[in-house]
Design a protein around this motif. Structure first.
Motif, PDB file in Angstrom:
ATOM      1  N   UNK A   3     -57.645 -18.550 -17.535  1.00 57.30           N
ATOM      2  CA  UNK A   3     -57.120 -19.911 -17.632  1.00 57.30           C
ATOM      3  C   UNK A   3     -56.029 -20.064 -18.682  1.00 57.30           C
ATOM      4  N   UNK A   4     -56.031 -19.232 -19.696  1.00 62.01           N
ATOM      5  CA  UNK A   4     -55.093 -19.386 -20.805  1.00 62.01           C
ATOM      6  C   UNK A   4     -53.814 -18.581 -20.609  1.00 62.01           C
ATOM      7  N   UNK A   5     -53.309 -18.538 -19.411  1.00 60.30           N
ATOM      8  CA  UNK A   5     -52.091 -17.772 -19.162  1.00 60.30           C
ATOM      9  C   UNK A   5     -50.864 -18.644 -19.420  1.00 60.30           C
ATOM     10  N   UNK A   6     -49.779 -18.000 -19.844  1.00 61.63           N
ATOM     11  CA  UNK A   6     -48.549 -18.721 -20.174  1.00 61.63           C
ATOM     12  C   UNK A   6     -47.780 -19.162 -18.935  1.00 61.63           C
ATOM     13  N   UNK A   7     -48.055 -18.546 -17.816  1.00 58.95           N
ATOM     14  CA  UNK A   7     -47.469 -18.967 -16.547  1.00 58.95           C
ATOM     15  C   UNK A   7     -48.511 -18.701 -15.469  1.00 58.95           C
ATOM     16  N   UNK A   8     -48.269 -19.220 -14.294  1.00 61.98           N
ATOM     17  CA  UNK A   8     -49.259 -19.066 -13.229  1.00 61.98           C
ATOM     18  C   UNK A   8     -48.789 -18.055 -12.191  1.00 61.98           C
ATOM     19  N   UNK A   9     -49.744 -17.560 -11.460  1.00 65.85           N
ATOM     20  CA  UNK A   9     -49.453 -16.631 -10.370  1.00 65.85           C
ATOM     21  C   UNK A   9     -48.569 -17.320  -9.332  1.00 65.85           C
ATOM     22  N   UNK A  10     -48.859 -18.588  -9.049  1.00 60.78           N
ATOM     23  CA  UNK A  10     -48.059 -19.330  -8.066  1.00 60.78           C
ATOM     24  C   UNK A  10     -46.608 -19.490  -8.519  1.00 60.78           C
ATOM     25  N   UNK A  11     -46.393 -19.732  -9.829  1.00 57.62           N
ATOM     26  CA  UNK A  11     -45.018 -19.834 -10.344  1.00 57.62           C
ATOM     27  C   UNK A  11     -44.269 -18.521 -10.132  1.00 57.62           C
ATOM     28  N   UNK A  12     -44.943 -17.425 -10.428  1.00 56.11           N
ATOM     29  CA  UNK A  12     -44.319 -16.108 -10.264  1.00 56.11           C
ATOM     30  C   UNK A  12     -43.983 -15.870  -8.795  1.00 56.11           C
ATOM     31  N   UNK A  13     -44.915 -16.191  -7.913  1.00 56.87           N
ATOM     32  CA  UNK A  13     -44.673 -16.005  -6.476  1.00 56.87           C
ATOM     33  C   UNK A  13     -43.514 -16.868  -5.993  1.00 56.87           C
ATOM     34  N   UNK A  14     -43.465 -18.099  -6.486  1.00 53.29           N
ATOM     35  CA  UNK A  14     -42.410 -19.022  -6.065  1.00 53.29           C
ATOM     36  C   UNK A  14     -41.034 -18.534  -6.533  1.00 53.29           C
ATOM     37  N   UNK A  15     -40.945 -18.069  -7.762  1.00 51.29           N
ATOM     38  CA  UNK A  15     -39.665 -17.612  -8.320  1.00 51.29           C
ATOM     39  C   UNK A  15     -39.203 -16.304  -7.679  1.00 51.29           C
ATOM     40  N   UNK A  16     -40.143 -15.390  -7.462  1.00 58.30           N
ATOM     41  CA  UNK A  16     -39.769 -14.054  -6.975  1.00 58.30           C
ATOM     42  C   UNK A  16     -39.790 -13.926  -5.457  1.00 58.30           C
ATOM     43  N   UNK A  17     -40.550 -14.785  -4.791  1.00 58.19           N
ATOM     44  CA  UNK A  17     -40.691 -14.658  -3.344  1.00 58.19           C
ATOM     45  C   UNK A  17     -41.530 -13.456  -2.941  1.00 58.19           C
ATOM     46  N   UNK A  18     -42.291 -12.922  -3.873  1.00 58.85           N
ATOM     47  CA  UNK A  18     -43.087 -11.716  -3.623  1.00 58.85           C
ATOM     48  C   UNK A  18     -44.211 -12.008  -2.627  1.00 58.85           C
ATOM     49  N   UNK A  19     -44.422 -11.074  -1.738  1.00 56.49           N
ATOM     50  CA  UNK A  19     -45.483 -11.154  -0.725  1.00 56.49           C
ATOM     51  C   UNK A  19     -46.269  -9.843  -0.757  1.00 56.49           C
ATOM     52  N   UNK A  20     -47.503  -9.853  -0.285  1.00 54.77           N
ATOM     53  CA  UNK A  20     -48.293  -8.614  -0.263  1.00 54.77           C
ATOM     54  C   UNK A  20     -47.583  -7.460   0.447  1.00 54.77           C
ATOM     55  N   UNK A  21     -46.834  -7.762   1.494  1.00 56.53           N
ATOM     56  CA  UNK A  21     -46.172  -6.703   2.262  1.00 56.53           C
ATOM     57  C   UNK A  21     -45.132  -5.945   1.429  1.00 56.53           C
ATOM     58  N   UNK A  22     -44.580  -6.588   0.387  1.00 54.35           N
ATOM     59  CA  UNK A  22     -43.595  -5.911  -0.455  1.00 54.35           C
ATOM     60  C   UNK A  22     -44.188  -4.709  -1.177  1.00 54.35           C
ATOM     61  N   UNK A  23     -45.481  -4.768  -1.451  1.00 52.19           N
ATOM     62  CA  UNK A  23     -46.155  -3.657  -2.124  1.00 52.19           C
ATOM     63  C   UNK A  23     -47.149  -2.955  -1.208  1.00 52.19           C
ATOM     64  N   UNK A  24     -47.016  -3.223   0.084  1.00 51.06           N
ATOM     65  CA  UNK A  24     -47.904  -2.623   1.086  1.00 51.06           C
ATOM     66  C   UNK A  24     -49.371  -2.882   0.746  1.00 51.06           C
ATOM     67  N   UNK A  25     -49.643  -4.148   0.426  1.00 52.22           N
ATOM     68  CA  UNK A  25     -50.988  -4.597   0.080  1.00 52.22           C
ATOM     69  C   UNK A  25     -51.499  -5.439   1.242  1.00 52.22           C
ATOM     70  N   UNK A  26     -52.788  -5.399   1.458  1.00 51.87           N
ATOM     71  CA  UNK A  26     -53.385  -6.075   2.607  1.00 51.87           C
ATOM     72  C   UNK A  26     -53.448  -7.593   2.480  1.00 51.87           C
ATOM     73  N   UNK A  27     -53.714  -8.108   1.261  1.00 51.75           N
ATOM     74  CA  UNK A  27     -53.927  -9.554   1.162  1.00 51.75           C
ATOM     75  C   UNK A  27     -53.435 -10.117  -0.171  1.00 51.75           C
ATOM     76  N   UNK A  28     -53.443 -11.453  -0.245  1.00 52.36           N
ATOM     77  CA  UNK A  28     -52.982 -12.149  -1.446  1.00 52.36           C
ATOM     78  C   UNK A  28     -53.878 -11.901  -2.653  1.00 52.36           C
TER      79      UNK A  28
END
Length: 135
Positions: A3-28
């Protein structure tokens, strides 16, 4: 998720557009775990640079932005290395992808949040000149 993170996972995803497929990962969920690890590492870099830790009550916007930018740089670096670890500079020179994640602009963004040691900030240096004259 911490909970005490300086930014959120969603913010990072929104800024970078990163998806599981970019790292050949199965799910979010797997991707979220990786991003969370990178956020925690980025927080450590920020804490060390600023010489303080921030709590959820006092995370300045600049610190949050810096966290997102550092994680985005990590992601960009990981993707670049995965796709092409070598960069052709000219016909005769090949180099690796740059690895700087904690850039000068991020340091400038964090500068207002750095703590300095007041003992050194207020210290004065005095010089005594020895000339050899006996007068």
């Amino acid at each position: 998720m911490t909970n005490n993170m300086y930014c959120t996972i969603d913010e990072v995803k929104r800024i970078t557009g990163i998806k599981p497929k970019h790292f050949k990962i199965e799910n979010d969920t797997e991707l979220d775990t990786i991003i969370e690890t990178w956020i925690i590492q980025s927080m450590s870099i920020i804490d060390e640079y600023c010489q303080q830790s921030f709590t959820t009550e006092n995370i300045p916007g600049g610190v949050s932005i810096a966290c997102v930018q550092i994680v985005a740089n990590i992601i960009t670096n990981a993707e670049s290395r995965k796709n092409s670890p070598l960069v052709k500079v000219n016909d005769w020179t090949v180099t690796t992808v740059p690895t700087e994640i904690f850039t000068k602009p991020i340091k400038e963004l964090l500068k207002p949040y750095t703590k300095t040691d007041e003992r050194y900030e207020k210290a004065q240096i005095e010089f005594l000149t020895i000339t050899g004259d006996s007068k």
